[in-house]
Each structure stands twice: as C-alpha cells, then as structure tokens.
Design a protein around this motif. Structure first.
Motif, PDB file in Angstrom:
ATOM      1  N   ARG A 127       6.681   4.490 -13.551  1.00 25.03           N
ATOM      2  CA  ARG A 127       6.258   4.399 -12.071  1.00 25.03           C
ATOM      3  C   ARG A 127       5.191   5.191 -11.808  1.00 25.03           C
ATOM      4  O   ARG A 127       5.341   6.601 -11.877  1.00 25.03           O
ATOM      5  CB  ARG A 127       7.459   4.695 -11.221  1.00 25.03           C
ATOM      6  N   TYR A 128       3.914   4.428 -11.523  1.00 22.01           N
ATOM      7  CA  TYR A 128       2.874   5.422 -11.060  1.00 22.01           C
ATOM      8  C   TYR A 128       3.124   5.604  -9.587  1.00 22.01           C
ATOM      9  O   TYR A 128       3.730   5.207  -8.758  1.00 22.01           O
ATOM     10  CB  TYR A 128       1.583   4.588 -11.367  1.00 22.01           C
ATOM     11  N   PRO A 129       1.952   6.368  -8.976  1.00 15.24           N
ATOM     12  CA  PRO A 129       2.061   6.971  -7.490  1.00 15.24           C
ATOM     13  C   PRO A 129       2.235   5.873  -6.606  1.00 15.24           C
ATOM     14  O   PRO A 129       1.519   4.897  -6.660  1.00 15.24           O
ATOM     15  CB  PRO A 129       0.906   7.498  -7.504  1.00 15.24           C
ATOM     16  N   VAL A 130       3.188   6.098  -5.636  1.00 11.53           N
ATOM     17  CA  VAL A 130       3.279   5.241  -4.441  1.00 11.53           C
ATOM     18  C   VAL A 130       2.262   5.110  -3.622  1.00 11.53           C
ATOM     19  O   VAL A 130       1.707   5.900  -3.570  1.00 11.53           O
ATOM     20  CB  VAL A 130       4.712   5.382  -3.504  1.00 11.53           C
ATOM     21  N   GLN A 131       1.989   4.111  -3.049  1.00 11.77           N
ATOM     22  CA  GLN A 131       1.060   3.790  -2.132  1.00 11.77           C
ATOM     23  C   GLN A 131       1.412   3.152  -0.881  1.00 11.77           C
ATOM     24  O   GLN A 131       2.214   2.108  -1.010  1.00 11.77           O
ATOM     25  CB  GLN A 131      -0.346   2.854  -2.593  1.00 11.77           C
ATOM     26  N   PRO A 132       1.050   3.470   0.234  1.00  8.02           N
ATOM     27  CA  PRO A 132       1.361   2.849   1.568  1.00  8.02           C
ATOM     28  C   PRO A 132       0.786   1.365   1.574  1.00  8.02           C
ATOM     29  O   PRO A 132      -0.278   1.088   1.045  1.00  8.02           O
ATOM     30  CB  PRO A 132       0.745   3.521   2.551  1.00  8.02           C
ATOM     31  N   VAL A 133       1.648   0.468   2.218  1.00  3.39           N
ATOM     32  CA  VAL A 133       1.201  -0.897   2.120  1.00  3.39           C
ATOM     33  C   VAL A 133       1.092  -1.231   3.773  1.00  3.39           C
ATOM     34  O   VAL A 133       1.625  -0.777   4.671  1.00  3.39           O
ATOM     35  CB  VAL A 133       2.498  -1.860   1.675  1.00  3.39           C
ATOM     36  N   HIS A 134      -0.204  -1.884   4.133  1.00  2.00           N
ATOM     37  CA  HIS A 134      -0.642  -2.183   5.219  1.00  2.00           C
ATOM     38  C   HIS A 134      -0.781  -3.869   5.109  1.00  2.00           C
ATOM     39  O   HIS A 134      -1.789  -4.476   4.561  1.00  2.00           O
ATOM     40  CB  HIS A 134      -1.682  -1.729   5.985  1.00  2.00           C
ATOM     41  N   GLU A 135      -0.142  -4.633   5.948  1.00  2.00           N
ATOM     42  CA  GLU A 135      -0.401  -6.039   5.708  1.00  2.00           C
ATOM     43  C   GLU A 135      -1.563  -6.287   6.854  1.00  2.00           C
ATOM     44  O   GLU A 135      -1.462  -6.317   7.984  1.00  2.00           O
ATOM     45  CB  GLU A 135       1.055  -6.840   6.409  1.00  2.00           C
ATOM     46  N   ALA A 136      -2.669  -6.560   6.135  1.00  2.00           N
ATOM     47  CA  ALA A 136      -4.047  -6.975   7.166  1.00  2.00           C
ATOM     48  C   ALA A 136      -3.924  -8.141   7.689  1.00  2.00           C
ATOM     49  O   ALA A 136      -4.447  -8.160   8.926  1.00  2.00           O
ATOM     50  CB  ALA A 136      -5.107  -6.775   6.095  1.00  2.00           C
ATOM     51  N   GLY A 137      -3.301  -9.194   7.017  1.00  2.00           N
ATOM     52  CA  GLY A 137      -3.293 -10.286   7.912  1.00  2.00           C
ATOM     53  C   GLY A 137      -4.277 -11.157   7.948  1.00  2.00           C
ATOM     54  O   GLY A 137      -4.552 -12.014   8.956  1.00  2.00           O
ATOM     55  N   THR A 138      -5.306 -10.990   7.100  1.00  2.00           N
ATOM     56  CA  THR A 138      -6.469 -11.652   6.941  1.00  2.00           C
ATOM     57  C   THR A 138      -6.628 -12.783   5.673  1.00  2.00           C
ATOM     58  O   THR A 138      -5.788 -12.509   4.876  1.00  2.00           O
ATOM     59  CB  THR A 138      -7.763 -10.695   7.068  1.00  2.00           C
TER      60      THR A 138
END
Length: 975
Positions: free
Chosen positions: A311-322
């Motif tokens: 498991r590599y580093p976690v990243q925040p997810v942002h749903e851009a919706g585009t």
C-alpha cells in the motif's frame, strides 16, 4: 451513472458473472444493429473538458428546507415494484468511546419497533405483502454511512404510502426503550461472535497499519464486546439523536411510481423533520500520509490463505465533477486493465510467482485513495510474488504499454458501456438506487447513461498510448513510503519483515526489459465449418418456443424475449457425467472440466483467448457434473455467433499444455494446504463423512498431495469421451435474438457438431446417506463459536407439486427459526434450512439445517429447533406464516417471469426431469392452492426424528488461551 454502475450492471446482466469478468468486451457491431435500439443524440456541441457533469434527466434530485436530499426516478424494471432507500451519512466513525458498535446497533433497532410499528409488527407486515426479511428488506452500517433497503410492491397504493411511513419512522421514530435494547443485545452479540475467527484476529492487527493509525482502525462497525454488553441506553439514544437528522439524510425512490406522487410522499413524511439544536458538527476522520516504509507480517493458524499487499501513500480524493475528471477516470480504467492483464499472464506460467495479482489506484475510504499492489501467494512464496509484482509495475512505469494492449482494453471498455446503454430501459431499479446512494455519499456524477455513453464514445478514441504511458510514469510510485503487508497461515517458512522489504527494494532496482507482446490470431476461426441443416421445426405458441431438429440429430429450443436488449443465455444437458467413471477415476473425472479449461481451446491459451475475444461478450463452459454432461453459455445480442463458435471449438479438440496443467494443479494444492486448519473446512468434511459413511464419491476437502494423483492424459481422455459427441443434446437459447435470424448460425455451428455414438445414461454409484440417528462432534477453532448441522434424508417420489410442498415447508421453518431462535430467544444471529427433492439417481430428498451459535447454547438451539418442527408436524403452520410464504413467492415469481435466467433454468429442468414446461404459467395458482395441511403432511414426511445426522462444531480450546497463541506479528522498517 458511473463506471461502477456500468460494471455492476453488466455483471448482473448475464447468467454467468464470468462472462464479463473473464472477457470484458467491446462492441463488435454498432449498438444500433440491435432490434429496438435507439441511436444516441447526434450533432451535439463538442465536449468542453472543464464543463461540469450535469445531473441526468432520468432522475429528479431535490432538497427540503431541513437539508434532506431526495432522488426520484420512474423505472419500470421490475414491474410493479418500488425500491426505497434511507441513507444516513453517519456510521461507526462518529461513535463516542462509549458507543463503539452502536451505529450498527441502531440499525438493528430499526426493525424492532417504532412510532407506528410495534416490535415484530414491521417485519411481519412487510413479509405479509411479499417482502422477505434479509433477502429483500435489509440494511447495512459502514464507517461513514448507514443505509436502509426497502423494496415494496406497488399493486396496492396503501402499501406504498405505508412504506414511506416506515422510512419516516426509521429517520426519527425508533423505539429505543431500555427493554427493547436489552432484548436485541443477544442478537448483536451473536453477530459479533459469528464474525470471530482468523480474519477478525488478524484484522485487529492490520487495521492500524492500513489506516496509518487513523480513527478508522478503532471504529469497526461491529464494535467491541465490552461496549455491546454494557452500554447504557442513553449512549444509543444519544447516537440516534445526534446523527439521525435530515441534513445528513437522503431518501431514494426508484421504481414503478409516478414521480409527482413520490415527491409528494417525500415531502409529506420528511419536510417536518427538524435538525437538533445545537447540531453536532459532522467530522470526517483524517488519514495521515505515510512517510516511512514499513513491513508487517501477521499470521494465524486458521488463516484462509497467504497474501501480500503493498500500500503506497494515501491521497485525498476530491470529486471534481467535470468532464475532464470523467476522462481521467477512463484513463485510470484503461491503465489498470492493461497492467492487470500482464499480471494475469504471470499467474499462468508453469511455475507462477503467485496465484493471482492485481495493481491499481483504488479508494480506501470515500475521501482517500492509494495505489496498491497485491497478490495471492502460491507455492513459491512471498519473495517471488513481491519480486514479480514490483517488477511488473516497474516495467510498466519505465517502458509503458503497447498499441495492441491499448486497443484491446479500449474495445472491452466500449463494449461494457455499449451493453449498459443497450439495457438502459431494462436496468433494475436497485442498480439505479445504488448509484444515487454513491452520489449522496461520494458525490459520484449521475449524468445518465445517454450522456455517459456519449462521453465514452467521444473521449476514449482520443486517449493516446503516449498519454497512458505518461500516466503510468506518474501514477506508479517509483520510490515512496509504503506498507508491505504479509498475511497468511502460520508456517515455519513465513518470511520476516526485513525479507519483504529486501525483496521489494531489489525488484525496484532490477534490470528489466520491455514487455514482450506475443502476436495472436485475429479471430477464433478462420472459416466456419461446413453447415448442417434444420430438418424439423415446430412451435409452442403458449410458451413462445420454437423447437428445431438439426441434421446431426442435435435439437434446439429457442425462446426470444424482450426482457433485456443485450443478453442471450444458453444451456444444454444430458445424462452421463462423472457417474460413468469408476471410483479410481473420480479425481480425473471431477477435475476434467477445470483442467481442460485451464489449457485453453485448440491452438489458443486462455490468454490468447482473452486477446482474441476483446470486444466480445461471450463465454461457454462445458463440463461433467455428477450425473450429467453440461454446456452453459452466455453472450451479448451481437455476439451470439462468437458463443456458438466457442461451443463448436469445445467439441472439436482439447488443447494439451503440460505447463498450464502443472500451474493449475500447483495452485489447487496450495489452496488445499491453506484449508486444512480452517474450522469450516473440517466441519464440512465431518458433516459429509457422517452423512455418507466416508463414501469415495461424497464431497470433501482434498489434501494437497491428492492433487498430484490427477493424471493429465486421463482427464483429457475422460473429457473427450463425453465431449467429442453432441449426441442427445438439446440446446436451449433464451434472450434478445430474432429466431429467424439466428437459424443459419445454429445450422452452421450446432448442426455441424460431431454426433458419434456414446452412452447417454447415468450410473447409480451407490451414494446413500446414513440411516438412523447419527450424532458427532467436531472440535476445531479457537473462538467460542459453535455450528450445528442437522441433515434429514430419505427416499421420496419426485414431482413438481411435491417439490413445491417441500420448499414451502422449508420457508415456514425458516420463518420460525428467525422468529423464535433469533427474535424471541436471542440464541442465533442467522441460520436456516434448505433442501431439495430429486429423482436422480433415485427418488430422494435432502434437507440441511445450519445454525451458528455459542457453545453454551448448542443444546438449547437443538431443542428449540426440534420443538418448532414438532409443532409443524402436530398443528401445521400458522395461517399468517403460510400467507407470508405465498405472498413472497408470488412477488418473486412475477419478477422472475421477466428474467431470461429463470426461463432458461425452468426449461432445462423440465427437459432433465421430464416435467411439463408449461407449469411455469401455473405457478401462482399452485402456490395459492397450498394449504396448511400440505405443510403439516410434508413436515411429518420429511422431518423424521428417527433418521437424521447431527454434527456439532465446537471450539477445541478455551478462547482466552487459544487466541493468545494464534497470531504472530512481525514488523520491520526501511528507508
């Protein structure tokens, strides 16, 4: 709509889930070639990548003044059915320290009484209108959400109105009185007990590392035993008061309902709800980024297998919706498909580094994701798997992919979306409901399939190989902090953490060459075989069937339907199977199917087949069951010829591949080694041993060394004996096709199958259950868990009517088990009875009752079960219970009449059992005619207290001692 929606829809759309899972396919012909298909809109303005993805016209999304969100969609599949969901954006992550497990406990209480439904009244009422508890009516609790699932028939408007009242009560009217809470404790504690075992023990060590020490690791939804046993009612009431509020809720309404009426009901039942004042802020748990590399080794003697995960580093997810973000997701899908195909190639080597592997960017929670690589370990162990896994990722990062690889995965992706678009008017309401839940919880876009299909058709062709390779370079971590996790069975050769880190580091530095792409044929067959002909044809107008006889004697039954637009299912069966081969050949016969399938078809390996079938939705499985030879296939509407070609190839030769055979046997032996210590496997074997007196044909778990006894050439010979001839086979095709249009294909591929003489009859191998009362105990496992198995068997005369009576009896028994053993006595969480009436190899019945419980409750559970059986034998079922069974069956039958698989199964059974295929049209009348006396008579006939087998699984040692010795944990850190 979303890619997850499309994937789920396509898997559910086929009889065999493997059809798309094994060969995800792209379009061979344009969708407009399908009968009734409507072309997607044309002459639209070019897509602007920075434009927001709109909400599709198929759904109305609204928000009430109190903050509650609602989704409403009219959908006609299934007919006269409405799918309701109450979604609460609150789960176990929000629990205070004295509430661990209470988010889930609240969910339990939702079925135990509320403002408008007394305890047990809700479930009983819903069962009375055909809604099954567990199968239909259900709920789940996760870290960040709780979702209630309520499917309702729409025949009666009062049922619909009352269903909205149920949702409202769940939202703010639960009865959380102390006595009701205490009554439910036992059931929840039994659910906690049921989850105990190796996975639970290992998970408690793994979760802190997986979640980097965040709150997620401390808030598993099931909670802790200490809290569940001792919490005060106020703690539960506080959770419900704080988090069950309209600004954290959504109501989803999808189905056969007028949208205006649905919206009116939503407002009527939810507009008056108020948020608490002051309202607690709804926090979201953070997952810190991992900086250092660490290895963790967690083992358990009862583990189900060995695996590694990076498991590599976690990243925040942002749903851009585009639209640009949507395109990025398509790039990610194509990348993952290409990389995972390479890993599948490695798994089919003669001495594979792992049994299976995958690598992709995936979500850890709705708000975080990480790049992961994982593998199920084979005989070569962890270091070989890690070396291959890391090297293949590194090869893709350094050298990228090839044009052929990209072309294939594009075809597969396009075919998947094409199927979803073709089925846009035939998609189940539950699938749409799940999509809207994800929109509420994760902000997943919901533009509708028309818009999504347009996006895919316009965006996918423009995704270039250079772009994919650049994506691979920046996405596959070259060097970063990572968690290297080993989980598995406790063994002397278990690696240490430093060994894992060394293997990963060496693989990252290895000298690699670009992927060697092997060229394969462009098609399955260079030319079709010389066709046969149709020599007879008749019609059954009542059932919509066409009967064909082909020139080689093979018969075909066709049932065109409009249930789906892009689904065809096929089956054929005849008597014979494994029964025709002696006990000395049982392993060769039992594994002949899997061995032949593992080696491919004629000149093509399974990997070759995957490449050739890119863009095709077609699969065929052929094999020997106990007493029958079976052919099962499925395809999309435009891929029927491919399915028939695969069928023809299965009957015209077996590909012999010693390397792939060794690979298959090695994997099976490894799986067997991992099963030997599992309590469930030992218990299952003990049940079969007691039931069938150790008969060599009885099902059992094989030992690893037994796989070495399988003879490749003898397995091939057995397969050829049964599948070098199609004599006496009747192929049944059901689905979206035109009968006249496919007749030439049937004549070509089925009419040219070889049909030399062969035996078409089964042999009674003498497999008979034990007589009298047999009782045994099995001691296995370290947790305080027991499982009771009761088996009732005997001779019986088969008929459809008697099968119906037996099935009704078992449904009533299950109602009593849940009502008495679970709800009244709190002795179990789940369990039940199932059974079958059969005429092969002799008229017989078999009933199995399985009841997990605690060791201290075994005698009580057995006594209570027999007491309920005796009541049925003496008094018959309560009228309300029988009515519940009838109502649920009729609801399910009406829905199933619009399912291709239901018709295929019924027609196949009618052929095999010699019953009337037209009985499918009389099911409702037959169900309604069932009487309480029928059930009482069946209970006396099939539950014989003088003839049953009882096997009880009990733990082998006190839990406190055993668990302390059961797990090991080793850690290591690296730079």
């Amino acid at each position: 709509m979303s890619k997850n929606f499309v994937r789920g829809l396509c898997l559910a759309a086929l009889l065999c889930a493997q059809v798309l899972a094994v060969a995800p396919h792209a379009a061979a012909k344009p969708a407009t070639a399908l009968a009734g298909a409507k072309a997607a809109p044309r002459n639209l303005a070019p897509l602007r990548l920075d434009a927001a993805i709109p909400v599709g016209p198929q759904v109305k999304v609204g928000k009430l003044a109190n903050g509650l969100t609602y989704y409403i969609q009219r959908n006609a599949r299934p007919e006269r059915k409405l799918e309701l969901r109450l979604v609460v954006k609150a789960g176990s992550i929000l629990e205070d320290e004295d509430q661990r497990g209470l988010a889930h406990f609240v969910e339990h209480m939702a079925f135990n009484g509320s403002t408008n439904f007394r305890k047990h009244e809700l479930v009983s009422y819903l069962q009375s209108i055909g809604v099954g508890f567990g199968a239909d009516l259900n709920a789940y609790t996760s870290f960040d959400e709780t979702v209630y699932i309520l499917p309702i028939p729409t025949d009666n408007p009062q049922h619909v109105s009352r269903a909205f009242q149920v949702l409202e009560d769940w939202a703010h009217g639960l009865d959380l009185a102390p006595e009701a809470i205490d009554k439910e404790r036992g059931i929840v504690l039994e659910e906690l007990r049921l989850g105990k075992g190796a996975s639970d023990r290992m998970g408690k060590q793994i979760m802190p590392a997986i979640f980097n020490g965040s709150r997620y690791a401390e808030r598993l939804p099931i909670g802790t035993e200490e809290v569940l046993r001792n919490f005060k009612p106020d703690a539960l009431q506080r959770f419900y008061r704080d988090w069950y509020r309209p600004d954290l809720m959504a109501v989803v309404v999808v189905g056969d309902i007028d949208p205006a009426q649905a919206e009116k009901l939503v407002k009527q039942h939810f507009a008056h709800l108020e948020n608490p004042k002051p309202a607690r802020p709804r926090p979201y748990a953070e997952i810190p980024a991992r900086q250092a590399t660490e290895a963790l080794v967690v083992t358990d003697p009862e583990a189900t297998g060995n695996a590694v995960l990076i498991r590599y580093p976690v990243q925040p997810v942002h749903e851009a919706g585009t639209i640009r973000a949507y395109r990025d997701d398509l790039v990610q899908s194509l990348f993952s498909a290409m990389l995972n195909q390479r890993l599948q190639e490695l798994a089919q080597l003669p001495e594979p580094p792992f049994m299976g592997a995958s690598s992709s960017l995936g979500k850890l929670t709705p708000r975080y994701r990480s790049y992961n690589a994982s593998a199920a370990l084979g005989p070569r162990g962890a270091e070989a798997a890690l070396t291959a896994l890391v090297a293949e990722n590194e090869r893709a990062r350094r050298f990228g992919f090839g044009a052929g690889e990209l072309e294939r995965v594009k075809k597969n992706l396009m075919r998947t979306y094409e199927q979803a678009w073709n089925e846009r008017a035939k998609s189940d309401s539950g699938t749409y409901a799940a999509e809207y839940i994800r929109n509420f919880l994760q902000q997943e876009a919901i533009p509708g399939i028309d818009t999504e299909y347009r996006y895919v058709k316009e965006l996918v062709p423009g995704i270039t190989l250079d772009e994919l390779n650049a994506y691979a370079r920046r996405t596959i971590p070259a060097d970063s902090g990572k968690l290297v996790l080993y989980t598995g069975v406790s063994r002397p050769e278990t690696p240490q953490g430093q060994q894992l880190l060394a293997a990963v580091a060496a693989a990252q530095r290895a000298d690699l060459q670009p992927h060697d792409e092997k060229a394969v044929a462009a098609r399955l067959m260079e030319r079709p075989p010389k066709p046969g002909s149709i020599v007879a044809e008749s019609h059954d107008k009542a059932l919509g069937l066409t009967h064909l006889t082909l020139s080689n004697g093979v018969k075909v039954i066709l049932k065109p339907t409009d249930f789906r637009n892009d689904q065809v299912m096929m089956s054929a069966a005849r008597f014979g199977g494994q029964s025709l081969f002696g006990d000395q050949d049982i392993l060769n016969a039992r594994f002949a199917n899997a061995i032949v399938a593992s080696m491919g078809v004629q000149d093509f390996t399974p990997l070759d087949m995957r490449k050739i079938l890119a863009g095709k939705a077609a699969q065929v499985n052929v094999g020997l069951a106990n007493y029958t030879d079976v052919v099962v296939g499925a395809s999309g509407a435009t891929d029927i010829e491919t399915m028939l070609q695969l069928t023809w190839l299965k009957f015209n030769g077996v590909r012999r591949d010693e390397d792939l055979f060794r690979s298959y046997v090695g994997k099976q032996a490894e799986l067997a080694r991992n099963q030997t210590a599992q309590p469930g496997a030992r218990f299952g074997d003990a049940v079969m041993s007691a039931l069938y007196n150790n008969h060599p044909r009885a099902p059992r778990t094989l030992k690893a060394e037994e796989y070495e006894q399988i003879d490749l050439d003898r397995s091939i010979e057995i397969f050829r004996q049964r599948f070098s001839s199609a004599r006496d086979l009747t192929f049944i095709l059901v689905g979206s096709f035109d009968a006249a249009a496919i007749k030439p294909l049937l004549a070509t591929y089925l009419g040219s199958l070889p049909t030399p003489e062969l035996t078409v009859a089964y042999r009674d191998v003498g497999l008979r259950p034990a007589q009298g009362v047999v009782k045994r105990e099995v001691r296995s496992g370290t947790e305080p868990k027991s499982t009771i198995s009761l088996s009732f068997t005997g001779a019986a005369e088969f008929s459809e009517a008697e099968q119906l009576r037996l099935s009704a009896l078992l449904e009533v028994v299950n109602l009593r088990i849940i009502d008495v053993l679970r709800e009244k006595m709190s002795l179990i969480y789940g369990g039940g009875a199932s059974g079958v009436l059969s005429k092969i190899p002799y008229g017989n019945y078999s009933i199995g009752v399985t009841l997990p419980t605690g060791p201290e409750n075994v005698d009580k559970v057995i006594a209570a079960t027999f007491a309920e059986i005796e009541k049925l034998q003496q008094d018959g079922p309560a009228a309300a219970d029988l009515d519940k069974v009838k109502s649920n069956w009729i609801q399910n039958h009406r829905r199933s009449l619009r399912e291709n698989g239901y018709w295929l199964g019924h027609l196949q059974t009618a052929l095999s059992e010699g019953t009337d295929p037209g009985s499918i049209l009389q099911v409702e009348q037959q169900v309604q005619a069932l009487s309480a006396e029928d059930i009482r008579t069946a209970a006396r006939r099939y539950f014989n207290a003088q003839n049953y087998v009882q096997v009880v699984l009990n733990p082998e040692a006190p839990a406190a001692t055993a668990v302390a010795a059961s797990s090991s944990k080793h850690t290591a850190s690296g730079g």
